[in-house]
Design a protein around this motif. Structure first.
Motif, PDB file in Angstrom:
ATOM      1  N   THR A 155      20.901  30.719 -79.363  1.00  0.00           N
ATOM      2  CA  THR A 155      20.985  30.149 -80.717  1.00  0.00           C
ATOM      3  C   THR A 155      21.566  28.755 -80.603  1.00  0.00           C
ATOM      4  N   ARG A 204      24.203  18.450 -76.736  1.00  0.00           N
ATOM      5  CA  ARG A 204      25.608  18.878 -76.663  1.00  0.00           C
ATOM      6  C   ARG A 204      25.939  19.366 -75.245  1.00  0.00           C
ATOM      7  N   SER A 244      23.774  27.480 -82.501  1.00  0.00           N
ATOM      8  CA  SER A 244      25.214  27.594 -82.741  1.00  0.00           C
ATOM      9  C   SER A 244      25.876  26.276 -83.139  1.00  0.00           C
ATOM     10  N   LEU A 245      25.153  25.458 -83.913  1.00  0.00           N
ATOM     11  CA  LEU A 245      25.782  24.231 -84.405  1.00  0.00           C
ATOM     12  C   LEU A 245      26.779  24.621 -85.493  1.00  0.00           C
ATOM     13  N   LEU A 288      22.688  28.033 -74.992  1.00  0.00           N
ATOM     14  CA  LEU A 288      22.544  29.399 -75.489  1.00  0.00           C
ATOM     15  C   LEU A 288      21.245  29.595 -76.267  1.00  0.00           C
ATOM     16  N   SER A 318      25.515  34.215 -67.253  1.00  0.00           N
ATOM     17  CA  SER A 318      26.929  34.264 -67.625  1.00  0.00           C
ATOM     18  C   SER A 318      27.824  34.158 -66.399  1.00  0.00           C
ATOM     19  N   ASN A 352      28.260  34.138 -81.302  1.00  0.00           N
ATOM     20  CA  ASN A 352      27.537  33.140 -80.497  1.00  0.00           C
ATOM     21  C   ASN A 352      28.316  31.839 -80.404  1.00  0.00           C
ATOM     22  N   LYS A 353      28.966  31.481 -81.519  1.00  0.00           N
ATOM     23  CA  LYS A 353      29.743  30.240 -81.522  1.00  0.00           C
ATOM     24  C   LYS A 353      30.972  30.378 -80.628  1.00  0.00           C
ATOM     25  N   LEU A 373      29.762  29.934 -77.206  1.00  0.00           N
ATOM     26  CA  LEU A 373      29.552  28.501 -76.962  1.00  0.00           C
ATOM     27  C   LEU A 373      30.864  27.837 -76.564  1.00  0.00           C
ATOM     28  N   SER A 415      27.790  30.603 -65.039  1.00  0.00           N
ATOM     29  CA  SER A 415      28.504  29.633 -65.871  1.00  0.00           C
ATOM     30  C   SER A 415      30.005  29.908 -65.903  1.00  0.00           C
ATOM     31  N   ASP A 446      19.339  30.021 -71.686  1.00  0.00           N
ATOM     32  CA  ASP A 446      19.165  31.441 -71.982  1.00  0.00           C
ATOM     33  C   ASP A 446      18.211  31.615 -73.160  1.00  0.00           C
ATOM     34  N   ASP A 466      31.186  33.955 -86.031  1.00  0.00           N
ATOM     35  CA  ASP A 466      29.943  34.151 -85.284  1.00  0.00           C
ATOM     36  C   ASP A 466      30.231  34.255 -83.776  1.00  0.00           C
ATOM     37  N   THR A 523      31.760  28.580 -73.112  1.00  0.00           N
ATOM     38  CA  THR A 523      31.027  27.856 -72.066  1.00  0.00           C
ATOM     39  C   THR A 523      31.671  26.499 -71.805  1.00  0.00           C
ATOM     40  N   PHE A 524      32.440  25.998 -72.772  1.00  0.00           N
ATOM     41  CA  PHE A 524      33.187  24.752 -72.543  1.00  0.00           C
ATOM     42  C   PHE A 524      34.584  25.055 -71.981  1.00  0.00           C
ATOM     43  N   TYR A 559      25.580  25.219 -69.955  1.00  0.00           N
ATOM     44  CA  TYR A 559      24.942  26.435 -70.463  1.00  0.00           C
ATOM     45  C   TYR A 559      24.362  26.153 -71.847  1.00  0.00           C
TER      46      TYR A 559
END
Lengths: 264, 248
Positions: free
Chosen positions: B79, B142, B81-82, B77, B52, A164-165, A168, B55, B154, A162, A171-172, B75
Motif C-alpha cells: 500500500t 519516499r 501508506s501516505l 510496501l 521482511s 501498514n503505516k 512503513l 529489510s 512487495d 493503520d 522500515t525506516f 522497502y
C-alpha cells in the motif's frame, strides 16, 4: 453566478424547511411555557411544587441583582474547566502508557472495566472523607466519571492506527517515540477531538453530582439548597440555568471540533 | 557483474498458539548489482517474509544474508501508506526525517525526484488529491529518498486497477533503471514478473523453497509494456505457470 430555475427552487425549499423547523421549535417552547404559566395561575397544578415561568423569572432576576447568579455560574464553570482539562490530559497520558506497554494494558484491563461499570456516585461519601468537604471532592468526583471514558476513547483511537503505516515507519527503523509522535497521535486526532465532546458531558455530570454532595456555591448547590428549604422556584431556576449553560458549553466544543477537523 | 547481496540458507519458523509454521526452508540465491529480480509463488508462501527479513523487519530463524560493503536496503510496501495529514513533499521526506538525514541537500534531491517523475504540481498538495498511480510513485520516491542500493518491492502495484498497473510498473521500471538500482520484487502477476525482470525466482508452497530460477532472455529487451509483445514472452509464461502448479 447564474443559477438554473430548478436549483433556485431547490434552494428555496431547503430554506423554507429550515424556517419551518425553527418555527415549530419556538412554538413548542412558547406553548409549553404558556400552558405551564396558565395551569399554575389557575391552580390546575400546585404552583408551590411545580413553580411557574413567571416565578422562575423573578427568582433569576433577584439572583442576578444580588450578584449570586454570577458567583454560582462562575464557580461551576471554574470547576468544569479544571476537571475537563485534568481529565483530558491525564486520559491522554494514560492512553499513551497503555499503548506503549501492552503488557501493562493487559494487566489493568479488568480493573478498568470494573471501575467503568461501577456507579461512581457510590464512591461519593468516601471521596468527601478522603479529599475533604471542598472543591477537591467535586473535582475528584468529576474526574472519576470523565477520566475512564477519555482513556478508553483515546486508547482505542491509538489502537486503530493503520498497521501498514506502522510497518512503513519500521522500515525506516523508527523508534517507538517517533512512531507515536509522527504517526499514532496525528492519525488519532479526530478520535481525540470526538472524545472531548464525550468528556465535556461526563464532566458536567460529575461536577453537578459533586456539588450535590458537598458545596457552598455553584449551580448544583443552588438546586440542592432549593430542595432543602423546599423552595421549588430556586430548584427550577437552577435547572434552567444549567440547561442553558450546558447547551452553550456543548456548542462551544462542537464549534472548536468543526474548526480543527476542517483544518486537516 | 558483482554480487550485491547473497542469501545463504535462510529459514524462518513462526511460533503460534496452534503450533509452529515453517515459512521458509533453506533459501539461497545471489543477487547481482543492477539486476531486477522477481519472486513468484503461491499465495501464503513466505515471499513477503523473505523481504521482511532482508529489510531487517524480522529476523531469520537460521541462515543469513550478506550485503556488499556499505550497501543499504529500501522497502516499498504493497500500500502507498501516505499520511493523509502531510503534503506530498512532507510524505516524501518522511524517511529522511525519521532517519535524521533531513538536510537541505537531501530535501533538494527529493524535490528533484518529484519534479523529474511528474509530480511537480502536486508537491504541496495532499494525498487525497492524487490518483492511485501517482500515490504509488510518491511512495517509491519516499523510498528512493534514502538512496538505497537495493529496493525491495512487495507487490507494489496490486492496489491499482489493470491499466494504471501497466503504466505504473513501466514508470517504476524506468525510474529504477535510471537511478541504477538493484530490485527484488514479490508479485502474483506472472506477466508483470516476466516483463520486468532479468531473473524470475519461483517459490514452492509452504515451507517455501526455491523451486526454479528462470533467466529471462527476450529478443529486443526494452521496457515492460514493450516486453510483453516479445515472442518468447508466452513461452516463459507457460513454463512458469506449469511450475507454479496451481490447484484451485
Amino acid at each position: 453566478m447564474l443559477m438554473s430555475k430548478e436549483q433556485k427552487k431547490f434552494l428555496f425549499h431547503k430554506r423554507m424547511e429550515n424556517i419551518i423547523v425553527l418555527f415549530i421549535q419556538l412554538s413548542l417552547i412558547i406553548g409549553f411555557l404558556f400552558i405551564w404559566e396558565y395551569c399554575s395561575q389557575k391552580k390546575i397544578i400546585n404552583p408551590f411544587i411545580f413553580s411557574s415561568p413567571s416565578r422562575i423569572w423573578d427568582t433569576i432576576s433577584s439572583l442576578v441583582n444580588s450578584g449570586d447568579l454570577f458567583l454560582h455560574v462562575f464557580t461551576t464553570l471554574y470547576e468544569i474547566l479544571i476537571a475537563f482539562i485534568l481529565g483530558i490530559s491525564l486520559g491522554f497520558f494514560i492512553a499513551i502508557l497503555l499503548y506503549e506497554f501492552p503488557l501493562f494494558a493487559r494487566v489493568i484491563d479488568p480493573f478498568l472495566t470494573m471501575l467503568n461499570s461501577l456507579p461512581k456516585v457510590a464512591l461519593g461519601p468516601i471521596i468527601i472523607i478522603w479529599a475533604g468537604a471542598n472543591i477537591k471532592s467535586i473535582i475528584v468526583m468529576a474526574l472519576l466519571i470523565n477520566l475512564i471514558v477519555s482513556i478508553v476513547n483515546i486508547y482505542n483511537g491509538f489502537l486503530n492506527t493503520d498497521s501498514n503505516k506502522i510497518k512503513l515507519m519500521k522500515t525506516f527503523h523508527a523508534s517507538k517515540l517517533q512512531i507515536l509522535k509522527n504517526l499514532v497521535i496525528p492519525s488519532s486526532k479526530n478520535m481525540i477531538i470526538s472524545s472531548l465532546k464525550l468528556n465535556i458531558s461526563m464532566t458536567l455530570i460529575g461536577i453537578i453530582m459533586g456539588e450535590f454532595l458537598v458545596s457552598k456555591k455553584g449551580i448544583g448547590y443552588l438546586i440542592i439548597y432549593g430542595t432543602q428549604v423546599f423552595n421549588l422556584n430556586i430548584v427550577m431556576s437552577g435547572i434552567i440555568i444549567l440547561v442553558i449553560l450546558s447547551f452553550l458549553i456543548y456548542e462551544i466544543v462542537h464549534i472548536i471540533e468543526k474548526k480543527i477537523v476542517r483544518e486537516k | 557483474m558483482n554480487k550485491i547481496l547473497d542469501i545463504q540458507n535462510i529459514s524462518k519458523v513462526y511460533h503460534t498458539k496452534d503450533g509452529e509454521i515453517e515459512a521458509i526452508r533453506n533459501c539461497s540465491f545471489p543477487i547481482m548489482e543492477g539486476e531486477f529480480i522477481s519472486i513468484v509463488g503461491p499465495s501464503g508462501c513466505g515471499k513477503s517474509t523473505l523481504l521482511s527479513i532482508l529489510s531487517g523487519l524480522e529476523k531469520s530463524s537460521t541462515g543469513s544474508f550478506t550485503l556488499k560493503n556499505g550497501c543499504t536496503v529500501g522497502y516499498m510496501l504493497q500500500t502507498d501508506s501516505l499520511f493523509p495529514w502531510l503534503t506530498i513533499f512532507e510524505n516524501a521526506i518522511l524517511g529522511l526525517k525519521i532517519t535524521k538525514q533531513n538536510t537541505k541537500e537531501n530535501r533538494e534531491y527529493v524535490k528533484e525526484l518529484l519534479i523529474t517523475y511528474g509530480l511537480k504540481d502536486f508537491i504541496s498538495k495532499y494525498p487525497n488529491e492524487l490518483s492511485g498511480g501517482m500515490k504509488q510513485r510518491v511512495a517509491l520516491i519516499r523510498t528512493l529518498a534514502l538512496k538505497p542500493d537495493i529496493l525491495l518491492l512487495d507487490e507494489p502495484f496490486s492496489a491499482l486497477d489493470y491499466q494504471s498497473r501497466l503504466k505504473v510498473s513501466d514508470d517504476v521500471f524506468r525510474i529504477l533503471k535510471k537511478e541504477q538500482k538493484t530490485a527484488i520484487m514479490v508479485t502474483h502477476d506472472l506477466a508483470e514478473a516476466i516483463s520486468m525482470s532479468d531473473r524470475v525466482i519461483i517459490f514452492s508452497k509452504r515451507p517455501c523453497i526455491v523451486k526454479k530460477i528462470y533467466e529471462i532472455n527476450l529478443e529486443n529487451k526494452s521496457f515492460p509494456i514493450e516486453n510483453r509483445k516479445a515472442k518468447e514472452f508466452s513461452i516463459y509464461y507457460d513454463l512458469i505457470w506449469k511450475d507454479l502448479d496451481v490447484n484451485v
